[in-house]
Each structure stands twice: as structure tokens, then as C-alpha cells.
Write a protein that holds these residues in place. Structure first.
Motif, PDB file in Angstrom:
ATOM      1  N   PHE A 132      26.244  39.239  34.573  1.00 17.85           N
ATOM      2  CA  PHE A 132      27.515  39.659  33.995  1.00 17.85           C
ATOM      3  C   PHE A 132      28.594  39.230  34.984  1.00 17.85           C
ATOM      4  CE2 PHE A 132      30.978  42.644  33.305  1.00 17.85           C
ATOM      5  CZ  PHE A 132      31.089  42.605  31.922  1.00 17.85           C
ATOM      6  N   VAL A 133      29.510  38.373  34.534  1.00 25.28           N
ATOM      7  CA  VAL A 133      30.536  37.819  35.407  1.00 25.28           C
ATOM      8  C   VAL A 133      31.901  38.215  34.870  1.00 25.28           C
ATOM      9  CG1 VAL A 133      31.467  35.712  36.440  1.00 25.28           C
ATOM     10  CG2 VAL A 133      29.039  35.846  35.887  1.00 25.28           C
ATOM     11  N   PHE A 134      32.760  38.684  35.753  1.00 26.39           N
ATOM     12  CA  PHE A 134      34.123  39.002  35.340  1.00 26.39           C
ATOM     13  C   PHE A 134      35.110  38.632  36.431  1.00 26.39           C
ATOM     14  CE2 PHE A 134      32.526  42.830  37.332  1.00 26.39           C
ATOM     15  CZ  PHE A 134      33.582  43.269  38.116  1.00 26.39           C
ATOM     16  N   LYS A 135      36.357  38.475  36.012  1.00 25.60           N
ATOM     17  CA  LYS A 135      37.438  38.132  36.926  1.00 25.60           C
ATOM     18  C   LYS A 135      38.590  39.082  36.664  1.00 25.60           C
ATOM     19  CE  LYS A 135      39.973  34.121  38.565  1.00 25.60           C
ATOM     20  NZ  LYS A 135      40.214  32.681  38.375  1.00 25.60           N
ATOM     21  N   VAL A 136      39.227  39.549  37.727  1.00 31.86           N
ATOM     22  CA  VAL A 136      40.297  40.536  37.588  1.00 31.86           C
ATOM     23  C   VAL A 136      41.627  39.946  38.030  1.00 31.86           C
ATOM     24  CG1 VAL A 136      38.727  42.466  37.977  1.00 31.86           C
ATOM     25  CG2 VAL A 136      39.947  41.491  39.900  1.00 31.86           C
ATOM     26  N   HIS A 137      42.710  40.598  37.600  1.00 28.31           N
ATOM     27  CA  HIS A 137      44.038  40.242  38.090  1.00 28.31           C
ATOM     28  C   HIS A 137      44.170  40.706  39.539  1.00 28.31           C
ATOM     29  CE1 HIS A 137      45.587  38.984  34.210  1.00 28.31           C
ATOM     30  NE2 HIS A 137      45.023  40.047  33.679  1.00 28.31           N
ATOM     31  N   LYS A 138      45.124  40.142  40.258  1.00 28.21           N
ATOM     32  CA  LYS A 138      45.314  40.474  41.674  1.00 28.21           C
ATOM     33  C   LYS A 138      45.577  41.958  41.891  1.00 28.21           C
ATOM     34  CE  LYS A 138      46.932  35.990  43.161  1.00 28.21           C
ATOM     35  NZ  LYS A 138      48.056  35.216  43.720  1.00 28.21           N
ATOM     36  N   GLU A 139      46.217  42.599  40.939  1.00 27.90           N
ATOM     37  CA  GLU A 139      46.531  44.025  41.076  1.00 27.90           C
ATOM     38  C   GLU A 139      45.285  44.903  41.095  1.00 27.90           C
ATOM     39  OE1 GLU A 139      47.331  44.863  36.354  1.00 27.90           O
ATOM     40  OE2 GLU A 139      48.826  43.824  37.577  1.00 27.90           O
ATOM     41  N   LEU A 190      35.572  46.172  44.893  1.00 25.39           N
ATOM     42  CA  LEU A 190      35.840  44.791  44.514  1.00 25.39           C
ATOM     43  C   LEU A 190      36.736  44.143  45.569  1.00 25.39           C
ATOM     44  CD1 LEU A 190      35.392  42.754  42.226  1.00 25.39           C
ATOM     45  CD2 LEU A 190      37.443  43.629  41.157  1.00 25.39           C
ATOM     46  N   MET A 191      36.190  43.203  46.321  1.00 26.69           N
ATOM     47  CA  MET A 191      36.932  42.576  47.408  1.00 26.69           C
ATOM     48  C   MET A 191      37.518  41.217  47.025  1.00 26.69           C
ATOM     49  SD  MET A 191      36.711  44.966  49.475  1.00 26.69           S
ATOM     50  CE  MET A 191      37.477  44.294  50.907  1.00 26.69           C
ATOM     51  N   LYS A 192      36.989  40.588  45.989  1.00 24.89           N
ATOM     52  CA  LYS A 192      37.494  39.301  45.519  1.00 24.89           C
ATOM     53  C   LYS A 192      37.824  39.421  44.037  1.00 24.89           C
ATOM     54  CE  LYS A 192      35.064  36.443  48.822  1.00 24.89           C
ATOM     55  NZ  LYS A 192      34.257  35.254  49.024  1.00 24.89           N
ATOM     56  N   ARG A 193      38.502  38.441  43.502  1.00 27.02           N
ATOM     57  CA  ARG A 193      38.924  38.497  42.102  1.00 27.02           C
ATOM     58  C   ARG A 193      37.762  38.282  41.129  1.00 27.02           C
ATOM     59  NH1 ARG A 193      43.641  34.907  40.602  1.00 27.02           N
ATOM     60  NH2 ARG A 193      43.490  36.163  38.736  1.00 27.02           N
ATOM     61  N   LYS A 194      36.722  37.590  41.567  1.00 26.15           N
ATOM     62  CA  LYS A 194      35.588  37.288  40.689  1.00 26.15           C
ATOM     63  C   LYS A 194      34.353  37.996  41.200  1.00 26.15           C
ATOM     64  CE  LYS A 194      33.085  33.355  38.790  1.00 26.15           C
ATOM     65  NZ  LYS A 194      32.938  31.899  38.830  1.00 26.15           N
ATOM     66  N   MET A 195      33.583  38.563  40.278  1.00 25.42           N
ATOM     67  CA  MET A 195      32.355  39.260  40.678  1.00 25.42           C
ATOM     68  C   MET A 195      31.222  38.903  39.711  1.00 25.42           C
ATOM     69  SD  MET A 195      31.752  43.319  41.101  1.00 25.42           S
ATOM     70  CE  MET A 195      31.174  43.713  42.714  1.00 25.42           C
ATOM     71  N   VAL A 196      30.046  38.705  40.276  1.00 22.63           N
ATOM     72  CA  VAL A 196      28.837  38.425  39.498  1.00 22.63           C
ATOM     73  C   VAL A 196      27.878  39.584  39.720  1.00 22.63           C
ATOM     74  CG1 VAL A 196      26.901  36.858  39.156  1.00 22.63           C
ATOM     75  CG2 VAL A 196      29.142  35.946  39.788  1.00 22.63           C
TER      76      VAL A 196
END
Length: 102
Positions: A37-44, A65-71
Motif C-alpha cells: 500500500f503506497v501513499f503520498k501526502v502533502h507537505k502539511e 511519517l517522516m517523508k512525503r511518500k510511504m510504502v
């Protein structure tokens, strides 16, 4: 021919601009691997708390969550339904993931 170029340019610009104004701070990215499951978040949303919860309510994993993208890899987990919860500053996004037998 000029109209076709103008219309295609307009459509291209709209396709680039519209995702930037997405209301959801978390975007799911589809991959070929059915166990991820892969997602990407906004900087906020950096620094958000991410939890993976099994169908019986047990917390499988939790981290910040330390980076914008997480797997999130579900390969080692048993078959079942899982809920991924991303929350920060009162904003909460939850997603369902089904781990099938293969």
C-alpha cells in the motif's frame, strides 16, 4: 489544426493544475505489487501518525511519517482486512486494504 493544439494545451495544463488543488491531503498510489500500500501526502502532513489496524482492532504497526511518500508492505502479515489511519492536527484519513491469499 490550431484549435486542436490550443485544446490539447489547455487539457494538459488542467491535468497538471487540478491535482495540486486536491482536497485530500493523502493520495493513494497504485502499484503492481498487490501486497503493498503506497501513499503520498502533502507537505502539511509531514510528521503525521500512521497506524495499521487489523480487522479485529489490534494495532499491527504505528510510526511517524517522516517523508512525503510511504510504502506499507503486507507480505509478512496474515490474510485479512486492514485499516491504515493517517492523522495529524485533527485531520484524519483512513484507507482499507485487503490482504488476499496467493
Amino acid at each position: 489544426m490550431k484549435y486542436l493544439i490550443k485544446i490539447s494545451t489547455l487539457v494538459l495544463l488542467m491535468a497538471l493544475v487540478i491535482p495540486a488543488y486536491s482536497k485530500h491531503p493523502v493520495n493513494v498510489i497504485h502499484t503492481r505489487n498487490q501486497y503493498q500500500f503506497v501513499f503520498k501526502v502533502h507537505k502539511e502532513m509531514l510528521g503525521a501518525h500512521v497506524q495499521v489496524i487489523s480487522e479485529n482492532g489490534d494495532q499491527v504497526d504505528a510510526q511517524q511519517l517522516m517523508k512525503r511518500k510511504m510504502v506499507i508492505d503486507f507480505t509478512a502479515l496474515p490474510v485479512g482486512h486492514y485499516t491504515i489511519v493517517v492523522e495529524k492536527d485533527g485531520k484524519t484519513e483512513s484507507f482499507e486494504f485487503v490482504r488476499n491469499w496467493r
